[in-house]
Design an enzyme around this catalytic site. Structure first.
Site, PDB file in Angstrom:
ATOM      1  N   TRP A 103       0.843  -1.038   0.057  1.00  0.00           N
ATOM      2  CA  TRP A 103       0.017  -0.045   0.248  1.00  0.00           C
ATOM      3  C   TRP A 103       0.840   1.214  -0.114  1.00  0.00           C
ATOM      4  O   TRP A 103       0.563   2.304  -0.589  1.00  0.00           O
ATOM      5  CB  TRP A 103      -1.189   0.096   1.171  1.00  0.00           C
ATOM      6  CG  TRP A 103      -2.006  -1.165   1.093  1.00  0.00           C
ATOM      7  CD1 TRP A 103      -2.048  -2.356   1.608  1.00  0.00           C
ATOM      8  CD2 TRP A 103      -3.006  -1.096  -0.029  1.00  0.00           C
ATOM      9  NE1 TRP A 103      -3.278  -3.266   1.071  1.00  0.00           N
ATOM     10  CE2 TRP A 103      -3.848  -2.424   0.035  1.00  0.00           C
ATOM     11  CE3 TRP A 103      -3.561  -0.404  -1.137  1.00  0.00           C
ATOM     12  CZ2 TRP A 103      -4.809  -2.697  -0.790  1.00  0.00           C
ATOM     13  CZ3 TRP A 103      -4.487  -0.658  -1.991  1.00  0.00           C
ATOM     14  CH2 TRP A 103      -5.062  -1.984  -1.791  1.00  0.00           C
ATOM     15  N   ASP A 173      -1.425   6.614   6.650  1.00  0.00           N
ATOM     16  CA  ASP A 173      -2.373   5.693   6.182  1.00  0.00           C
ATOM     17  C   ASP A 173      -2.712   4.522   7.400  1.00  0.00           C
ATOM     18  O   ASP A 173      -1.756   3.448   7.421  1.00  0.00           O
ATOM     19  CB  ASP A 173      -1.907   4.809   4.922  1.00  0.00           C
ATOM     20  CG  ASP A 173      -3.019   3.809   4.475  1.00  0.00           C
ATOM     21  OD1 ASP A 173      -4.024   3.747   5.013  1.00  0.00           O
ATOM     22  OD2 ASP A 173      -2.865   3.028   3.359  1.00  0.00           O
ATOM     23  N   LYS A 197     -12.344  -1.746   7.282  1.00  0.00           N
ATOM     24  CA  LYS A 197     -11.683  -2.701   8.428  1.00  0.00           C
ATOM     25  C   LYS A 197     -12.174  -2.765   9.877  1.00  0.00           C
ATOM     26  O   LYS A 197     -13.191  -3.668  10.357  1.00  0.00           O
ATOM     27  CB  LYS A 197     -10.273  -2.848   8.437  1.00  0.00           C
ATOM     28  CG  LYS A 197      -9.672  -3.141   7.200  1.00  0.00           C
ATOM     29  CD  LYS A 197      -9.164  -2.357   6.153  1.00  0.00           C
ATOM     30  CE  LYS A 197      -8.116  -2.338   5.250  1.00  0.00           C
ATOM     31  NZ  LYS A 197      -8.558  -3.551   4.123  1.00  0.00           N
TER      32      LYS A 197
HETATM   33  N1  PMP Z   1      -4.108   1.376   2.557  1.00  0.00           N
HETATM   34  C1  PMP Z   1      -4.250   0.037   3.157  1.00  0.00           C
HETATM   35  C2  PMP Z   1      -3.206  -0.044   4.308  1.00  0.00           C
HETATM   36  C3  PMP Z   1      -5.229  -0.783   2.910  1.00  0.00           C
HETATM   37  O1  PMP Z   1      -5.177  -2.066   3.600  1.00  0.00           O
HETATM   38  C4  PMP Z   1      -6.060  -0.551   1.606  1.00  0.00           C
HETATM   39  C5  PMP Z   1      -7.402  -1.529   1.426  1.00  0.00           C
HETATM   40  N2  PMP Z   1      -7.140  -2.870   1.916  1.00  0.00           N
HETATM   41  C6  PMP Z   1      -5.972   0.804   1.056  1.00  0.00           C
HETATM   42  C7  PMP Z   1      -5.189   1.620   1.604  1.00  0.00           C
HETATM   43  C8  PMP Z   1      -7.104   1.119  -0.111  1.00  0.00           C
HETATM   44  O2  PMP Z   1      -8.167   1.085   0.435  1.00  0.00           O
HETATM   45  P1  PMP Z   1      -9.546   1.352  -0.497  1.00  0.00           P
HETATM   46  O3  PMP Z   1      -9.931   0.165  -1.267  1.00  0.00           O
HETATM   47  O4  PMP Z   1     -10.330   1.823   0.535  1.00  0.00           O
HETATM   48  O5  PMP Z   1      -8.970   2.494  -1.570  1.00  0.00           O
END
Ligand code: PMP
Length: 362
Positions: A103, A173, A197
């Site tokens: 991520w 994040d 989550k």
């Molecule tokens: N950052 C992290 C740490 C994630 O786990 C996720 C999705 N699992 C995201 C960003 C992206 O999130 P979204 O699908 O809400 O855009």
């Protein structure tokens, strides 16, 4: 098919049962209104109360001090990857990114579309098994912000401290560990999380932003990509995701009833310890991905001796009601996501299954 399903999905993830039951009870008629929360005006007094409740819930649970705005937005955490550089990375300047997993990589890629971003730390070479130790890092003085991912959901590595970068704004994040433990909000300039989550349904993101950051955005920013518009309009510059905000408010109430984030942190530690113990005591049948002091308490990642066994493990586990254990589609292996709402009994059940499976296949 077993009748109790334990849902290890990484997100959208298990929600507290009490929340789902309340939502079901109120689905057709919210507070006796004869309408569901998805049908009433977002400008109604009833919805305002729901929005205020969700905001206050987050403020109370994370002890968010005055001087910080709590915003709800759409576009998921991924939109934040883009909005952060669009709002805070000024021309000719740079930002520092810590890359401890997939991520963080995506966040960096978006920043580089906008301007310069330096990799201040990466554990890519070893396949993202660790995070840096507190105080180990050096940041350039002239960067606009430092960005990191406090829990990497795919690889299962987590910071167990709030990163500090002196006077440089720290942006985090926290999508997959928000509300899982107390954090010191004052260490952050901006902290964001996709809701799916620990907060509620997907399609909602939470942003906690220090007020001085709002002034940094360029004046010609597009309205829907400008944090100031969300702050000014109380998260409603346009029609928000009313359903997700309603569920987020219920989840906050549930967390409070459990004893708050400190109590959930204690339970989360216990759940994760059980699973890591099952891995460590398997004589090498199960191999954990993360280094010990970087292990995630939310996403426990491990592998079996072969890809075939990983697959067999997941399909047999599913028939026992242990669902969603297959690792990320690119990363592979096994991933047990054990967020706040995931019950301890499910972890115990998985540990039993792991020991039976190892005995039969080891
Ligand atoms: N950052 C992290 C740490 C994630 O786990 C996720 C999705 N699992 C995201 C960003 C992206 O999130 P979204 O699908 O809400 O855009």
């Amino acid at each position: 098919m077993a009748c109790t399903i334990y849902n290890f999905s990484a997100g959208p993830a298990v929600l507290p049962r009490a929340v789902l039951e309340q939502a079901r009870a109120e689905l057709l008629s919210l507070e006796g209104s004869g309408m569901s929360v998805m049908e009433i005006s977002h400008r109604s007094e009833r919805f305002h109360r729901i929005l205020d409740g969700a905001r206050q819930g987050i403020r109370d649970l994370l002890a968010v001090p005055d001087g910080y705005e709590i915003l709800f937005m759409q576009g998921g955490a991924s939109l934040q990857f883009s909005m952060i550089p669009m709002n805070f990375l000024r021309s000719g300047r740079s930002a520092d990114y810590l890359i401890t997993g997939s991520w963080g990589e995506k966040a960096l890629k978006e920043a580089r579309r906008r301007g310069k971003a330096r990799i201040a730390y990466t554990s890519a070479a070893d396949g993202y098994r660790k995070v840096p130790k507190a105080g180990e890092l050096w940041f350039a003085d002239d960067v606009d912000y430092v960005h990191y991912t406090s829990n990497e959901t795919i690889e299962g590595v987590e910071f167990d401290y709030d990163l500090e970068a002196g006077l440089i704004p720290v942006i985090c994040d926290a999508s997959s560990n928000i509300l899982s433990k107390p954090i010191d909000i004052e260490k952050y300039a901006l902290i964001y999380a996709g809701a799916q989550k620990n907060i509620g349904p997907s399609g909602l993101s939470l942003i906690i932003i220090r007020e001085d950051m709002l002034a940094r955005a360029p004046d010609d920013q597009f309205a829907m990509l400008d944090y100031r518009n969300f702050a000014r309009a109380g998260s409603m510059p346009n029609t928000p995701n009313t359903w997700a905000i309603y569920i987020a408010g219920l989840v906050c109430e549930w967390v409070k009833k459990q004893g708050g984030v400190a109590e959930l942190a204690r339970r989360n530690r216990e759940k994760a310890d059980l699973l890591y113990k099952a891995i460590d005591s398997s004589d090498g049948f199960y191999t954990g991905h993360a280094e010990r002091d970087s292990r995630s308490l939310m996403n426990v990642t491990f592998r079996l001796p072969s890809v075939e066994l990983d697959e067999k493990f997941c399909s047999e586990a599913a028939t026992e009601g242990l669902d969603g254990l297959r690792g990320h589609r690119v990363f592979g292996g096994i991933r047990a996501s054990i967020y706040n709402a995931f019950p301890r009994e499910g972890v115990e059940r998985l540990c039993e299954f792991m020991s039976e499976f190892a005995a039969c296949n080891g």
